[in-house]
Design a protein around this motif. Sequence first.
Motif, mmCIF file in Angstrom:
data_model
loop_
_atom_site.group_PDB
_atom_site.id
_atom_site.type_symbol
_atom_site.label_atom_id
_atom_site.label_comp_id
_atom_site.label_asym_id
_atom_site.label_seq_id
_atom_site.Cartn_x
_atom_site.Cartn_y
_atom_site.Cartn_z
ATOM 1 N N GLY A 449 103.970 55.381 40.484
ATOM 2 C CA GLY A 449 104.812 54.404 41.155
ATOM 3 C C GLY A 449 104.153 53.850 42.402
ATOM 4 N N SER A 450 104.898 53.821 43.511
ATOM 5 C CA SER A 450 104.379 53.239 44.757
ATOM 6 C C SER A 450 103.259 54.066 45.377
ATOM 7 C CB SER A 450 105.519 53.083 45.775
ATOM 8 O OG SER A 450 106.057 54.354 46.116
ATOM 9 N N ALA A 451 103.092 55.314 44.919
ATOM 10 C CA ALA A 451 102.004 56.155 45.437
ATOM 11 C C ALA A 451 100.681 55.870 44.732
ATOM 12 C CB ALA A 451 102.370 57.634 45.267
ATOM 13 N N TRP A 452 100.659 54.845 43.865
ATOM 14 C CA TRP A 452 99.472 54.559 43.060
ATOM 15 C C TRP A 452 98.161 54.462 43.854
ATOM 16 C CZ3 TRP A 452 97.435 55.054 38.582
ATOM 17 C CH2 TRP A 452 96.281 54.342 38.264
ATOM 18 N N PRO A 453 98.143 53.836 45.048
ATOM 19 C CA PRO A 453 96.858 53.729 45.759
ATOM 20 C C PRO A 453 96.148 55.072 45.945
ATOM 21 C CG PRO A 453 98.449 52.285 46.775
ATOM 22 C CD PRO A 453 99.200 53.089 45.747
ATOM 23 N N ILE A 454 96.896 56.157 46.078
ATOM 24 C CA ILE A 454 96.257 57.472 46.226
ATOM 25 C C ILE A 454 95.548 57.873 44.940
ATOM 26 C CG2 ILE A 454 96.734 59.943 46.562
ATOM 27 C CD1 ILE A 454 98.918 59.167 48.510
ATOM 28 N N PHE A 455 96.071 57.427 43.799
ATOM 29 C CA PHE A 455 95.501 57.803 42.502
ATOM 30 C C PHE A 455 94.475 56.794 41.994
ATOM 31 C CE2 PHE A 455 99.634 59.806 42.808
ATOM 32 C CZ PHE A 455 99.381 61.103 42.384
ATOM 33 N N ALA A 456 94.459 55.584 42.575
ATOM 34 C CA ALA A 456 93.598 54.519 42.056
ATOM 35 C C ALA A 456 92.129 54.919 42.072
ATOM 36 C CB ALA A 456 93.807 53.238 42.866
ATOM 37 N N SER A 457 91.699 55.584 43.141
ATOM 38 C CA SER A 457 90.289 55.975 43.231
ATOM 39 C C SER A 457 89.946 57.046 42.197
ATOM 40 C CB SER A 457 89.963 56.476 44.643
ATOM 41 O OG SER A 457 90.855 57.505 45.034
ATOM 42 N N PHE A 458 90.906 57.921 41.879
ATOM 43 C CA PHE A 458 90.659 58.952 40.866
ATOM 44 C C PHE A 458 90.491 58.329 39.482
ATOM 45 C CE2 PHE A 458 92.440 61.572 44.232
ATOM 46 C CZ PHE A 458 91.663 62.719 44.156
ATOM 47 N N ILE A 459 91.249 57.258 39.192
ATOM 48 C CA ILE A 459 91.082 56.565 37.915
ATOM 49 C C ILE A 459 89.678 55.957 37.838
ATOM 50 C CG2 ILE A 459 91.815 54.551 36.578
ATOM 51 C CD1 ILE A 459 93.627 56.965 36.243
ATOM 52 N N GLY A 460 89.234 55.369 38.945
ATOM 53 C CA GLY A 460 87.865 54.849 38.987
ATOM 54 C C GLY A 460 86.849 55.941 38.742
ATOM 55 N N GLY A 461 87.095 57.121 39.334
ATOM 56 C CA GLY A 461 86.191 58.245 39.152
ATOM 57 C C GLY A 461 86.179 58.757 37.730
ATOM 58 N N ILE A 462 87.362 58.803 37.090
ATOM 59 C CA ILE A 462 87.431 59.240 35.686
ATOM 60 C C ILE A 462 86.671 58.252 34.805
ATOM 61 C CG2 ILE A 462 88.995 59.509 33.722
ATOM 62 C CD1 ILE A 462 91.042 60.686 35.695
ATOM 63 N N GLY A 463 86.792 56.960 35.124
ATOM 64 C CA GLY A 463 86.046 55.954 34.369
ATOM 65 C C GLY A 463 84.545 56.188 34.438
ATOM 66 N N ALA A 464 84.046 56.496 35.630
ATOM 67 C CA ALA A 464 82.616 56.771 35.782
ATOM 68 C C ALA A 464 82.244 58.102 35.138
ATOM 69 C CB ALA A 464 82.240 56.775 37.257
ATOM 70 N N PHE A 465 83.154 59.069 35.189
ATOM 71 C CA PHE A 465 82.908 60.387 34.600
ATOM 72 C C PHE A 465 82.607 60.268 33.109
ATOM 73 C CE2 PHE A 465 84.851 64.018 32.303
ATOM 74 C CZ PHE A 465 84.054 65.055 32.797
#
Length: 587
Positions: A449-465
């Motif tokens: 939800g609204s806390a997405w910005p905290i998780f956005a960088s982790f999604i980027g990291g999973i993509g690179a992983f």
Amino acid sequence: MTIEMLSLLSLLPIIAVALFLVVLRWPASRAMPVCYFVAVALALFVWKVPGVRVAAASIKGLVIAGTLLYIIFGAILLLNTLHHSGGLQAIRKGFTDITPDRRIQVIIIAWLFGSLMEAVAGFGTPAAICVPLLAGLGFPPLAAVVSGMIIQSTPVSFGAAGTPILIGVNGGLTSQAVQEYAASAGYNWDGFLGMIGAKVATLHAVAGVLIPLILVCFLTRFFGRNKSFREGLAVWKFALFASLAMVIPYLIVAHTLGPEFPSLFGSLVGLAVVTTAARKGFLMPPRAKYWEFDQRQNWNPEWIGKIEVEVDRNNDTMSLMRAWLPYLLVVLLLFVTRLKALPLLKLIKSCKVTLPTLLGTDIEASFEPLYLPGTIFILVSVITYFLHRIDWASYTRAWSGSIKTGLAASMALVFTVPMVQVFINSDGGAAGYAKMPIALAEGVAALAGSAWPIFASFIGGIGAFVAGSNTISNMMFSLFQFDVGRRIGVDPTWVVALQAVGGAAGNMICVHNVVAASAVVGLLGKEGLVIRRTLLPFVYYALLVGAVGYSVVWFATDGLLNLGTVIAGLIAVGAAILIVYGTRNQL
């Protein structure tokens, strides 16, 4: 099928990698075939992707794996050439003349020289060069690999002349809605990308300040005689000085010249400033407290690779300039072959091998043999043969040893990269689901939800992983991140910036980068151990920038004291307490 269930199924290949590599400590050559078949089974039986498309994605993965093996071979060949010429001994002596302290050496080589390699070439080149160089200087091979991976963060977003922004984010945001948003905000497209790049650099500058200190602390804690974080914290002043010497010009250039040059100028300025300061003793530890590894016979067997990277002491008269000239040639050739203003780039990229419409699908594979860093490594190796006057028998041994090492790495990579390609190309199935990476991200976004910005960088990291590339991660997720930002009512360009920074940090734990870095020092089979060591720095990086991003986007509505500010403040206070505690008895 619910979005939550689909997201969980999308996570299975990543869970498989974590389970077999990190938890069970299987070697990648054994774990990655299993993970590949997990991804294939999901694509065929859940996503209902046609078998021919899965096969085409696998073929593309094999092509990419071949290019990685080519780079690995070239890097090992150059190292072996310097070993047999005696150049490695001269380089080692040169660093000892600056300081024999291994903590300072790893900052200069991994953080600063590694950032320069990332700036001019990207795509895993820093590990291919810095890891064997560190091992050749006497670092335990595992320590060299971990060090080479930890610095794969701050410089990555602007690596290879800004490719993750100019190609990754640019390609990912191909949408009429985004173009209209940029125009309504008063930007042309280049200016819009430059603005996102400046935000990316700002977030990197915040998290990157502590990377050299984390680097030395991990070195002393996991590879030191006393297994002590304190021995790393003892040089906190020099570590912060080295980080600021790189990050400040990096930040200035990102805000003034655009995405092509932040890492290049930051690393060049940092190298000049830090090496000069080190020679003059500025903020250096006292000579009596220089830090060194324990004797080799006391090293943990897990630290030692199958390649014995030893220096040839038969040539102690080689000048430092002559010894470094091969690496300087690598930097020069990488730079001139990637500079858009020179005609050489167009000529080199015109030599391209393309396999279009693989098996009749829309998937294509291509590679540019002259553009690959492996070609430059091999060319410089041949030049070094004449430059250092190596005897033919020694040079032949350098080639044969490099071929054997490259072949040993092939088993892991021929399953790792095809797994990634099946994961990425899982759209177009009869089930009608979004491709696995997007399904995964959509599930997380629905929960956050609204806390997405905290998780956005982790999604980027999973993509690179999984993809092995910040550029590919940005292509996959930038538009998705932009849309989520607009959906929750915040500035979407900050969310895209978080994606780009997280994707850069994901290189620390990227499977096939770890396999490639491990291969150049003969550490195949220890990939899970490397990821166990680099996972915490990745979490620090992604969490801190996510918290800062949250604080920025919700500042207008929640004020300064919001969840992001609290998390970032706790990390800052924790770092300060560790520094004070760790150095209290050393002052």
